[in-house]
Design an enzyme around this catalytic site. Structure first.
Site, PDB file in Angstrom:
ATOM      1  N   GLU A   1    -101.739  26.994  38.901  1.00 53.58           N
ATOM      2  CA  GLU A   1    -102.015  26.196  37.692  1.00 53.58           C
ATOM      3  C   GLU A   1    -103.457  26.487  37.326  1.00 53.58           C
ATOM      4  O   GLU A   1    -104.383  25.851  37.826  1.00 53.58           O
ATOM      5  CB  GLU A   1    -101.832  24.700  37.988  1.00 53.58           C
ATOM      6  CG  GLU A   1    -100.431  24.316  38.412  1.00 53.58           C
ATOM      7  CD  GLU A   1     -99.446  24.261  37.251  1.00 53.58           C
ATOM      8  OE1 GLU A   1     -99.867  24.421  36.083  1.00 53.58           O
ATOM      9  OE2 GLU A   1     -98.252  24.069  37.522  1.00 53.58           O
TER      10      GLU A   1
ATOM     11  N   GLY B   1    -106.865  25.492  39.655  1.00 57.93           N
ATOM     12  CA  GLY B   1    -108.272  25.833  39.498  1.00 57.93           C
ATOM     13  C   GLY B   1    -108.438  26.953  38.497  1.00 57.93           C
ATOM     14  O   GLY B   1    -107.544  27.208  37.676  1.00 57.93           O
TER      15      GLY B   1
ATOM     16  N   CYS C   1    -107.508  20.993  31.665  1.00 64.06           N
ATOM     17  CA  CYS C   1    -106.957  22.350  31.536  1.00 64.06           C
ATOM     18  C   CYS C   1    -106.266  22.487  30.190  1.00 64.06           C
ATOM     19  O   CYS C   1    -106.151  23.577  29.654  1.00 64.06           O
ATOM     20  CB  CYS C   1    -105.998  22.633  32.682  1.00 64.06           C
ATOM     21  SG  CYS C   1    -104.783  21.336  32.896  1.00 64.06           S
TER      22      CYS C   1
HETATM   23  P1  NAD Z   1    -112.327  26.155  40.839  1.00 65.15           P
HETATM   24  O1  NAD Z   1    -111.489  27.388  40.698  1.00 65.15           O
HETATM   25  O2  NAD Z   1    -113.794  26.315  40.909  1.00 65.15           O
HETATM   26  O3  NAD Z   1    -111.899  25.353  42.164  1.00 65.15           O
HETATM   27  C1  NAD Z   1    -110.585  24.927  42.370  1.00 65.15           C
HETATM   28  C2  NAD Z   1    -110.363  24.689  43.847  1.00 65.15           C
HETATM   29  O4  NAD Z   1    -110.386  25.938  44.526  1.00 65.15           O
HETATM   30  C3  NAD Z   1    -111.426  23.819  44.524  1.00 65.15           C
HETATM   31  O5  NAD Z   1    -110.808  22.916  45.412  1.00 65.15           O
HETATM   32  C4  NAD Z   1    -112.251  24.847  45.273  1.00 65.15           C
HETATM   33  O6  NAD Z   1    -112.919  24.304  46.392  1.00 65.15           O
HETATM   34  C5  NAD Z   1    -111.153  25.792  45.699  1.00 65.15           C
HETATM   35  N1  NAD Z   1    -111.597  27.121  46.166  1.00 65.15           N
HETATM   36  C6  NAD Z   1    -112.750  27.761  45.885  1.00 65.15           C
HETATM   37  N2  NAD Z   1    -112.792  28.950  46.547  1.00 65.15           N
HETATM   38  C7  NAD Z   1    -111.627  29.063  47.214  1.00 65.15           C
HETATM   39  C8  NAD Z   1    -111.072  30.058  48.070  1.00 65.15           C
HETATM   40  N3  NAD Z   1    -111.730  31.188  48.367  1.00 65.15           N
HETATM   41  N4  NAD Z   1    -109.847  29.843  48.586  1.00 65.15           N
HETATM   42  C9  NAD Z   1    -109.161  28.724  48.289  1.00 65.15           C
HETATM   43  N5  NAD Z   1    -109.644  27.741  47.517  1.00 65.15           N
HETATM   44  C10 NAD Z   1    -110.860  27.904  46.970  1.00 65.15           C
HETATM   45  O7  NAD Z   1    -111.914  25.176  39.623  1.00 65.15           O
HETATM   46  P2  NAD Z   1    -112.588  23.799  39.165  1.00 65.15           P
HETATM   47  O8  NAD Z   1    -113.903  24.081  38.525  1.00 65.15           O
HETATM   48  O9  NAD Z   1    -112.519  22.788  40.253  1.00 65.15           O
HETATM   49  O10 NAD Z   1    -111.547  23.331  38.049  1.00 65.15           O
HETATM   50  C11 NAD Z   1    -111.547  23.764  36.731  1.00 65.15           C
HETATM   51  C12 NAD Z   1    -110.506  24.849  36.505  1.00 65.15           C
HETATM   52  O11 NAD Z   1    -109.214  24.387  36.914  1.00 65.15           O
HETATM   53  C13 NAD Z   1    -110.340  25.186  35.039  1.00 65.15           C
HETATM   54  O12 NAD Z   1    -110.207  26.578  34.907  1.00 65.15           O
HETATM   55  C14 NAD Z   1    -109.064  24.467  34.643  1.00 65.15           C
HETATM   56  O13 NAD Z   1    -108.415  25.009  33.517  1.00 65.15           O
HETATM   57  C15 NAD Z   1    -108.259  24.618  35.890  1.00 65.15           C
HETATM   58  N6  NAD Z   1    -107.205  23.621  35.941  1.00 65.15           N
HETATM   59  C16 NAD Z   1    -105.927  24.024  35.662  1.00 65.15           C
HETATM   60  C17 NAD Z   1    -104.908  23.088  35.642  1.00 65.15           C
HETATM   61  C18 NAD Z   1    -103.507  23.507  35.311  1.00 65.15           C
HETATM   62  O14 NAD Z   1    -102.608  22.720  35.571  1.00 65.15           O
HETATM   63  N7  NAD Z   1    -103.275  24.677  34.754  1.00 65.15           N
HETATM   64  C19 NAD Z   1    -105.181  21.746  35.933  1.00 65.15           C
HETATM   65  C20 NAD Z   1    -106.497  21.377  36.231  1.00 65.15           C
HETATM   66  C21 NAD Z   1    -107.498  22.324  36.231  1.00 65.15           C
END
Ligand code: NAD
Length: 518
Positions: free
Chosen positions: A274, A252, A308
């Site tokens: 990640e 995320g 990402c």
């Molecule tokens: P996000 O950070 O908003 O959410 C990611 C996950 O975290 C979701 O399932 C969300 O419900 C959960 N979450 C939210 N609050 C939380 C908490 N307090 N505790 C635990 N979990 C919690 O990200 P998004 O908008 O879903 O995805 C986009 C982001 O993900 C971008 O920054 C992207 O670069 C990154 N990403 C990285 C990779 C990688 O491999 N590096 C791959 C895919 C996406």
């Protein structure tokens, strides 16, 4: 609306599932093999980003459902870890086969719910299948090395043991593949998993769980692959603070990942992070520009800039900058934008209204900071969450280019020397994916050397996005340092034990230390 419901019902029927779909009817969001009804009914509506209309709703896990799932996962670990790893691999093989059967409908569901184009939806399911195949082979290769002991008649070696329950928190943009990166490895390593998917993509998670259940039922197993759907601030928060979860694999944003790192390390849990990227391509003066332009287009516009690894920064040598920009300006208008399930469409919508708002806000900031919009720059007036792919001529100091805006915005910079390009390339906080387009051996090797790219992924004459599963995937700096998928990423899902055996009759101490009674 009714067409969409009809579509999704057909998808699920293709999956052989009997889910109740529709806004008034409810599916459950917690499962251990058996679906768990929560005490409190809190509905989560999945929205089709191409229309802005609801697809279906599920009932989210509450505290009691979470507790049931975690208890089942912890209990299942004690039996699953005793199944020999190659036999665990056989079960993962069956999962891969089941995914082959459902590749088409699951891929369509990914496109419908997340908004990526059909071939990318299918590609995501293929990635799950590839991960299963990889894990099957790995199940016979969880090796530890043997070391030469400095003491006579001693043997020393390392072995790897299963770790426990792995919490898998995933982002919306790879709603199913990232689960497979984690779950397939964790399963052959002897761990059980509890998956908390993004609240933007609950239906794909429900479908995958059903596919797992079909396989596990044949073996009379429950609790190995588990699901809890619920808000990050409640369900996610419980998971990252749960001492029964020795490893949280989190995908995320960097902001959220920082919080996960703090929460898990406070309790001496581990995390695989990640997080966000700010990926770049350097194009040298001698590069094959046909190749470069094709790669730039896919990396910058593909998945509507919501990978990402999406290309965000482009460094062009000053001698070819106008030519490359000219070609991009010619190519961008021919990108068909629309419903990702329609033939010929190359770019679908952003995931939700918040993402559109972030895109609009980023463009305002870019303009205020002196960025020049060369193409695009606005939202598209049609139902759903569509925006224009955008090209920005960026002054070197443009602050917005240092941030990850999860949208198709490409910043173009010019450079004079490779040293300068690499310095600008490495000057951001993120360190996920990078590439150079060049015909020069020296430039390519320099880019790949320790004086070159500081990212976890560095490519030559290939764009930044679209990694294969065979390599370890992940990034440095604020991308979090985690590694998933191929190579030796499996080691993060096990605990290492160093064993020394004395098979002689003496008790020599290491380093020649003497400790003997007079
Ligand atoms: P996000 O950070 O908003 O959410 C990611 C996950 O975290 C979701 O399932 C969300 O419900 C959960 N979450 C939210 N609050 C939380 C908490 N307090 N505790 C635990 N979990 C919690 O990200 P998004 O908008 O879903 O995805 C986009 C982001 O993900 C971008 O920054 C992207 O670069 C990154 N990403 C990285 C990779 C990688 O491999 N590096 C791959 C895919 C996406």
């Amino acid at each position: 609306m009714s067409d969409i419901l009809h579509d999704i019902k057909t998808f699920f029927a293709d999956l052989g599932l009997h889910l109740e779909l529709g806004i008034k009817k409810s599916n459950l969001g917690a499962c251990t093999g058996e679906w768990i009804a929560p005490e409190e009914e809190r509905k989560l509506v999945s929205i089709n980003p191409s229309s802005g209309e609801p697809i279906a709703s599920i009932i989210q896990a509450d505290d009691a459902a979470y507790e049931k799932v975690m208890t089942a996962a912890a209990a299942a670990f004690s039996t699953w870890r005793m199944v020999p790893a190659p036999q665990r691999g056989e079960i993962v093989r069956e999962l891969g086969n089941e995914l082959r059967v459902f590749k088409e409908p699951l891929g369509r569901l990914v496109s419908l719910e997340m908004g990526k184009i059909h071939s990318e939806g299918l590609g995501e399911v293929q990635e799950m299948i590839d991960m299963c195949d990889f894990a099957v082979g790995l199940s016979r290769q969880l090796y530890g090395p043997t070391m030469m002991s400095e003491r006579s008649r001693h043997r020393m070696y390392e072995q790897w043991h299963p770790l426990g329950v792995v919490g898998v928190v995933t982002a919306f943009n790879f709603p199913v593949a990232v689960w497979a990166w984690n779950a397939a490895l964790a399963a052959v390593c002897g761990d059980t998993t509890v998956w908390k998917p993004s609240s933007d993509t609950p239906l794909t998670a429900v479908a995958v769980q059903h596919i797992c259940n079909r396989v596990m039922k044949r073996h009379d197993l429950t609790g190995v692959f588990n699901l809890v759907i619920g808000p990050g601030r409640t369900v996610g928060e419980r998971m990252i603070n749960d001492p029964r979860v020795p490893l949280v694999s989190f995908t995320g944003s960097t902001a959220m990942g920082r919080h996960v790192a703090e929460a898990t390390s406070r309790r001496f849990g581990r995390s695989i992070l990640e997080l966000g990227g700010n990926n770049a391509i350097i194009v040298t003066a001698d590069a094959d520009l046909d190749l470069a332009v094709r790669a730039i287009l896919f990396a910058a516009v593909g998945t509507a800039g919501q990978r990402c690894t999406s290309l965000r920064r482009l460094f062009l040598h000053e001698s070819i900058a106008d030519q490359v920009v000219g070609r991009l300006l010619k190519a961008y208008p021919s990108i068909t934008i629309g419903d990702p399930l329609e033939k010929g469409v190359l770019m679908g919508p952003l995931v939700n209204q918040d993402a559109v708002d972030a895109y609009v806000a980023a463009l305002e900031a870019i303009r205020a900071q002196g960025g020049e919009i060369l193409y695009g720059g606005g939202r598209i007036q049609r139902p759903g969450f569509f925006v224009e792919p955008t090209i920005v001529r960026a002054p070197p100091e443009l602050a917005m280019a240092r941030e990850e805006t999860f949208a198709p915005i490409l910043y173009v910079f010019e450079y004079t020397s490779l040293d300068e390009a690499i310095a600008m390339h490495n000057s951001v906080d993120q360190g996920l994916s990078s590439a150079i387009f060049t015909e020069s051996l020296r430039a390519a090797e320099r880019f790949l050397s320790h004086e070159g790219s500081d990212c976890g992924i560095a490519n030559v004459n290939i764009g930044t996005s679209g990694a294969e599963i065979g390599g370890a995937f992940g990034g440095e700096k604020e991308t979090g340092g985690g590694r998933e998928a191929g190579s030796d990423a499996w080691k993060a899902y096990m605990r290492r034990q160093t064993c020394t055996i004395n098979w002689g009759g003496e008790l020599p101490l290491a380093q020649g230390v003497k400790f003997e009674l007079e």
